[in-house]
Design a protein around this motif. Sequence first.
Motif, mmCIF file in Angstrom:
data_model
loop_
_atom_site.group_PDB
_atom_site.id
_atom_site.type_symbol
_atom_site.label_atom_id
_atom_site.label_comp_id
_atom_site.label_asym_id
_atom_site.label_seq_id
_atom_site.Cartn_x
_atom_site.Cartn_y
_atom_site.Cartn_z
ATOM 1 N N LEU A 267 -9.396 0.039 -1.623
ATOM 2 C CA LEU A 267 -10.764 0.380 -1.226
ATOM 3 C C LEU A 267 -11.632 0.599 -2.458
ATOM 4 C CD1 LEU A 267 -10.025 2.852 1.725
ATOM 5 C CD2 LEU A 267 -10.561 0.405 1.853
ATOM 6 N N LEU A 268 -11.074 1.270 -3.463
ATOM 7 C CA LEU A 268 -11.797 1.481 -4.717
ATOM 8 C C LEU A 268 -12.022 0.142 -5.420
ATOM 9 C CD1 LEU A 268 -12.994 3.391 -6.864
ATOM 10 C CD2 LEU A 268 -10.688 3.605 -7.825
ATOM 11 N N ALA A 269 -10.995 -0.713 -5.432
ATOM 12 C CA ALA A 269 -11.123 -2.026 -6.072
ATOM 13 C C ALA A 269 -12.206 -2.862 -5.401
ATOM 14 C CB ALA A 269 -9.777 -2.761 -6.010
ATOM 15 N N ARG A 270 -12.238 -2.844 -4.080
ATOM 16 C CA ARG A 270 -13.238 -3.632 -3.357
ATOM 17 C C ARG A 270 -14.650 -3.185 -3.726
ATOM 18 N NH1 ARG A 270 -13.170 -4.170 3.174
ATOM 19 N NH2 ARG A 270 -13.648 -1.942 3.011
ATOM 20 N N GLU A 271 -14.806 -1.872 -3.888
ATOM 21 C CA GLU A 271 -16.124 -1.336 -4.238
ATOM 22 C C GLU A 271 -16.508 -1.665 -5.678
ATOM 23 O OE1 GLU A 271 -18.213 3.036 -4.969
ATOM 24 O OE2 GLU A 271 -16.351 2.913 -3.826
ATOM 25 N N ALA B 251 -1.898 -13.823 2.186
ATOM 26 C CA ALA B 251 -3.008 -12.945 1.798
ATOM 27 C C ALA B 251 -3.430 -13.236 0.358
ATOM 28 C CB ALA B 251 -2.594 -11.482 1.947
ATOM 29 N N PHE B 252 -2.447 -13.440 -0.501
ATOM 30 C CA PHE B 252 -2.740 -13.746 -1.901
ATOM 31 C C PHE B 252 -3.544 -15.036 -2.025
ATOM 32 C CE2 PHE B 252 -1.560 -16.171 -5.689
ATOM 33 C CZ PHE B 252 -1.986 -15.316 -6.680
ATOM 34 N N GLY C 123 0.836 -1.192 0.000
ATOM 35 C CA GLY C 123 0.000 0.000 0.000
ATOM 36 C C GLY C 123 0.869 1.240 0.000
ATOM 37 N N THR C 124 0.769 2.042 -1.053
ATOM 38 C CA THR C 124 1.643 3.213 -1.189
ATOM 39 C C THR C 124 0.885 4.527 -1.306
ATOM 40 O OG1 THR C 124 1.698 2.822 -3.584
ATOM 41 C CG2 THR C 124 3.515 1.921 -2.282
ATOM 42 N N ALA D 68 -13.716 -8.992 0.662
ATOM 43 C CA ALA D 68 -12.330 -9.228 1.066
ATOM 44 C C ALA D 68 -11.933 -8.259 2.167
ATOM 45 C CB ALA D 68 -11.397 -9.057 -0.133
ATOM 46 N N ASP D 69 -11.063 -8.726 3.026
ATOM 47 C CA ASP D 69 -10.540 -7.912 4.114
ATOM 48 C C ASP D 69 -9.456 -6.985 3.572
ATOM 49 O OD1 ASP D 69 -9.079 -7.021 6.455
ATOM 50 O OD2 ASP D 69 -10.129 -8.600 7.552
ATOM 51 N N VAL D 70 -9.482 -5.717 3.998
ATOM 52 C CA VAL D 70 -8.474 -4.765 3.544
ATOM 53 C C VAL D 70 -7.069 -5.230 3.918
ATOM 54 C CG1 VAL D 70 -7.605 -2.395 3.785
ATOM 55 C CG2 VAL D 70 -10.060 -2.812 3.580
ATOM 56 N N ALA D 71 -6.935 -5.926 5.037
ATOM 57 C CA ALA D 71 -5.620 -6.418 5.463
ATOM 58 C C ALA D 71 -5.056 -7.433 4.476
ATOM 59 C CB ALA D 71 -5.711 -7.041 6.853
#
Length: 351
Positions: free
Chosen positions: A55-59, A100-101, A39-40, A65-68
């Motif tokens: 966050l945009l991708a999740r929406e 995570a992947f 995350g950059t 999916a969990d942000v973590a």
Amino acid sequence: MNTLVTSLEESTGKTAVALALARLAREDGDSVGYMKPKGTRLESTVGKTLDEDPLLARELLELDADVADLEPVVYSPTFIEQAIRGRENPDALSERVREAFETLADGTDRMFLEGGGRLDLGGIVDLTDPDVAELLDARALLIAPYETPADVDDVLAAARPFGDRLDGVLFNNVADAAFDQLETDVVPFLEGKGVTVHGVLPRERTLAGVTAAELADELGATALVEEGLDAYVERFSVGAMGGDSALRHFRRTKNAAVITGGDRADVHTAALEAPGIHCLILTGGHRPSSAVLGKAAEKEVPILMVQTDTLTTIERAEDVVRSGRTRDERTVDQMESLLSDHANVEAILRG
């Protein structure tokens, strides 16, 4: 199939390309997932530092999916300091990214990974984009800008560390003046070097900058002249020289905002004479003369007034354009259209 969307530098359109490709793959019937290992593009909210892109991708991709997991490594200044002091274990971080992947990839046909701001970012913990491609068995799509033939050196240098994992290059945000030369000379040259070019996307004004109204909102500016607030700004010019020199300089600039002191009437006048100046940002809380305000309204060049000094204003304004405040569903829709019209999407998705 795993695709890593990487780039030579920040703000080349990685997020829009990655999400647009994911949606195009989904339209073809694939189930898709997304991940940004580092995350950059960080914003602080409710005591947490998060990257806006996952966050945009999740929406947009409707991911459960969990942000973590979407962003397993928060590559913040604090993290970097800790890593340099030996308080972050590269092997443990790689394992965190891998776990995570695997969680995100479970049940999906394709994973789209987004690289860091630059492909070499993450080297202090062995998580550069080439490292991530190797770790997660991904093919790399390199997003590159292009202005002059000298940029080809950068493309070849960036392609090298990926080796056989490089799927190809996608040139983005290419100005009309450079388009023909790129397609006629540069693309065949790169293909001859074994570097596949998947497409050349032309510059789209609404993707290349922000409106003066968006600038005003982000800078907390007062709009002294509201005419022309829908004009797009891609770059900034600092009005620190005398009136005559300023006019010569401004006339060579396109789609720009001039940032200068509110008391510099000579610079204000020069800026309003240049057709490529779309906005004046006046610093220090100084109001210009009524003559300047009247001329700006007549020419439909908005004037924004801020309380901050010129240097601070430049840094904040450049950050607004660099971070791409227009990045939203509309942006991804436009990128889908650009990819469909100007890129070999089938070849990219086929890997």
